[in-house]
Scaffold this motif. Sequence first.
Motif, short mmCIF file in Angstrom:
data_model
loop_
_atom_site.label_atom_id
_atom_site.label_comp_id
_atom_site.label_asym_id
_atom_site.label_seq_id
_atom_site.Cartn_x
_atom_site.Cartn_y
_atom_site.Cartn_z
N ARG A 282 0.84 -1.19 0.00
CA ARG A 282 0.00 0.00 0.00
C ARG A 282 0.88 1.24 0.00
O ARG A 282 2.05 1.20 0.38
CB ARG A 282 -0.93 0.02 1.22
CG ARG A 282 -1.97 -1.09 1.21
CD ARG A 282 -3.05 -0.80 2.23
NE ARG A 282 -4.01 -1.89 2.28
CZ ARG A 282 -5.04 -2.01 1.46
NH1 ARG A 282 -5.22 -1.10 0.50
NH2 ARG A 282 -5.88 -3.02 1.57
N LEU A 283 0.28 2.33 -0.42
CA LEU A 283 0.98 3.61 -0.38
C LEU A 283 1.06 4.11 1.06
O LEU A 283 0.49 3.52 1.98
CB LEU A 283 0.27 4.61 -1.28
CG LEU A 283 0.25 4.24 -2.76
CD1 LEU A 283 -0.68 5.16 -3.53
CD2 LEU A 283 1.65 4.31 -3.36
N ASN A 284 1.77 5.20 1.25
CA ASN A 284 1.96 5.73 2.60
C ASN A 284 0.63 6.10 3.23
O ASN A 284 -0.20 6.77 2.60
CB ASN A 284 2.88 6.95 2.53
CG ASN A 284 3.43 7.33 3.88
OD1 ASN A 284 2.70 7.86 4.72
ND2 ASN A 284 4.70 7.07 4.10
N THR B 106 -5.94 1.14 -3.53
CA THR B 106 -4.74 1.30 -4.35
C THR B 106 -3.59 0.50 -3.75
O THR B 106 -3.24 0.68 -2.57
CB THR B 106 -4.33 2.78 -4.46
OG1 THR B 106 -5.40 3.54 -5.01
CG2 THR B 106 -3.11 2.92 -5.36
N THR B 107 -3.01 -0.38 -4.52
CA THR B 107 -1.84 -1.15 -4.13
C THR B 107 -0.87 -1.20 -5.31
O THR B 107 -1.26 -0.99 -6.46
CB THR B 107 -2.20 -2.59 -3.71
OG1 THR B 107 -2.92 -3.22 -4.78
CG2 THR B 107 -3.04 -2.60 -2.45
N VAL C 220 0.30 -1.47 -10.74
CA VAL C 220 -0.51 -0.66 -9.84
C VAL C 220 -1.97 -1.08 -10.00
O VAL C 220 -2.50 -1.08 -11.11
CB VAL C 220 -0.37 0.85 -10.13
CG1 VAL C 220 -1.28 1.66 -9.20
CG2 VAL C 220 1.08 1.29 -9.95
N SER D 69 -5.83 -0.08 -8.86
CA SER D 69 -6.56 1.07 -8.34
C SER D 69 -8.00 1.01 -8.82
O SER D 69 -8.36 0.19 -9.66
CB SER D 69 -5.90 2.38 -8.78
OG SER D 69 -5.91 2.48 -10.20
N LEU E 85 2.32 6.66 -8.66
CA LEU E 85 2.30 6.24 -7.26
C LEU E 85 2.07 7.48 -6.41
O LEU E 85 2.97 8.30 -6.21
CB LEU E 85 3.62 5.56 -6.87
CG LEU E 85 4.01 4.32 -7.69
CD1 LEU E 85 5.36 3.79 -7.24
CD2 LEU E 85 2.94 3.25 -7.61
N ASN E 86 0.86 7.63 -5.92
CA ASN E 86 0.47 8.81 -5.16
C ASN E 86 -0.16 8.36 -3.84
O ASN E 86 -1.32 7.91 -3.81
CB ASN E 86 -0.54 9.63 -5.98
CG ASN E 86 -0.94 10.92 -5.31
OD1 ASN E 86 -0.40 11.29 -4.27
ND2 ASN E 86 -1.90 11.60 -5.90
N VAL F 18 4.14 8.70 -2.05
CA VAL F 18 5.29 7.98 -1.53
C VAL F 18 6.02 8.91 -0.57
O VAL F 18 6.12 10.12 -0.82
CB VAL F 18 6.21 7.54 -2.68
CG1 VAL F 18 7.44 6.82 -2.14
CG2 VAL F 18 5.45 6.65 -3.65
#
Length: 505
Positions: free
Chosen positions: A17-19, A72-73, A83, A85, A134-135, A137
Motif C-alpha cells: 500500500r501507499l503511505n 490502491t496497491t 498498480v 486502483s 504512485l500517489n 510515496v
Amino acid sequence: MTDAPDAPDTSTEPWRRLNPRMLLVHPLRELIRYLPVLLIALIAGAAGGEPWWAYVLSGLGVVFGILRFFTTTFRITPTHVQVKSGVLGRRTLSAPRDRIRSVDVDSTLLHRLFGLAVVKVGTGASHGQDELELNAVALSEVPALRAELLRLAATEDTDDDGTARAPANLSGWQPRWVRYAPLTLSGVASIVVVAAAALQLNFFEGGILTRLPVVQQGIGWVAHLPLLTTALWGAGGLIVIASLVAMARYALSYGGFAIHRARPTTLHIAHGLLRARQVTLDETRLRGVLLSEPLSLRAAGAASAHAIMTGLGRQRGGVALIAPPGPRDEALRIAAEVLGTSEPLDVPLIEHGPRAHRRRYTRAATFAGVLAFAALVLQLLGIVGPLVWWAFAVIVPASALIAEDRWRGLGHALQPGWLIARSGSLNRRRAVLATDGIIGWTIRRSFFQRRAGLATLIATTAAGRHRVVIPDLPDSQVWPIIEAISLRHEELSPGQYLARYAAAV
C-alpha cells in the motif's frame, strides 16, 4: 504500458500500500478541488440562494479520497511495475521495467507538508494510455525507489577520502532571471483563466457575480469614466497585474532550478519552491535539443531550452525543460552540455531562397487584407466608425516587419549526425535533431506552395508528438536532405557526407 486487469500473475512479490499519510492528503486535495463549487455555494448564500448540491458533491469527493487509500496497491517485480486502483471499477496498470524511460517526482505544497511526493513512471506510452502513478510515496523513500525503477547503480561518486561527492550543478539559474517573466505570456494566460472561471461562475444562479453589491458598485463607477480613460487605465492595469503574476509564477515554478548528471547517462532536473518537481532522464534516449526564442524574449537577449527525448509520453510532447527563460548564452551553454557538442547550435543556416522570402510577405499582406475586409464590413454595418482605419497605420508596418523577421529566422542545415531547422518569428524555434532519431518523413505542399515551387519537410521522431518542421523549402532541396541523411547511415566520413549533400543541392 498495458491495462490488463485479468492477466495471469505468476510473481510472488507482495502487494504494497501507499503511505498511510495519504489518508490526510487526498481528502484535503479533494476539498481544494471543490473550492470553486464551495465558492459558488457561499456566493449563492450571500445572494439568497441555497445550492445544497455543492455540499453534497464536496462530501462525496472527500469520501472517494479516503477510499483511494484502501483500493490502491502496487508492487515492483523483477520484470514489471504494477498498480491496482479504482473505487467502483478495478483495474491493473502494468509497465515492463525495461521500458521505463523516466521517473518524475512531483511534490505539491500539500504533499510536502506531510512529507510525501507523487512518483510518475514514464514508459513512452502513446495512444492515450494512462500513466503509471504512485500517489503518494514518502519523500525519504523516493531516491531508493527512483534508483530501483531506473536500475541505477547503488554506488556513488566519492572523493579521495571516501566521502560521497555531490554531483555538480550544470545549471546557472539565478533568482534575478525573474525579470524575464513579464516577457512571457504566462501572466496573461493566468488572467485569462481567472476571467474565464469568473464568467462561468456568473452563469450560476442567474448572474450570481453581477448581483453582488460590490460588483454592481464597481461597474457603475467604471461606466461614468470616459472611454479613453477606461481603456488606458485598463491596459496599464492589465500590464502591471500580468507582469506581477508572471514573476510570481516564474519564481514559484523555477526557483532553485538545478541539473545534475547523476550518472554518465542520467540527467536529474529539479525545480520549484512551493511545488517541488524532479525529473530523471535517461540520456541514451536523447534525440536532440530545442531552443525557443519568442519575439519578446529575443528582444531582451533571452531564450529557453528543451531536450528532445523519447519515452516522455504524449502529454509532454517529447520535450523536457533543461533551461527556463533566461540569458540566451546560458540556454546555449546548457543545450551544448546536454548534447555534448556546441557545433550544431552555432552552425550557419542555409537560406530558402527568394520564393520563400516572397511568400513571407504574401502571407503578411493576406493577413492585413483580411483585417481590412472585416473592418469594411463592420463599418458598413455601423458597428465601427472611420477611425478604425487608423489602426492600419500600425497593422501594415507591423505585418511587414514580422514578415521580414520570419524570413531572417527561416533556415536549415545538415551536420554529420544532426539535422538543424529554424523557423518562426513570434515564437522562433531552432531544433537540433539527431539523424539517428528520425523514423520517417512527411512532405506537404499546399496549393500556393506548389505554385511557388516550395514544400514543407517534416522529420518525425519517436519522441512523443515532437517533430521537426522545415517550412517553405525549395523543391530542389527536399529529396537531397532525405537522401543525405540516408547516406549518413553508410560508412561515410563527415567530409564525404557534407560534400555529397552540397553536390545534390
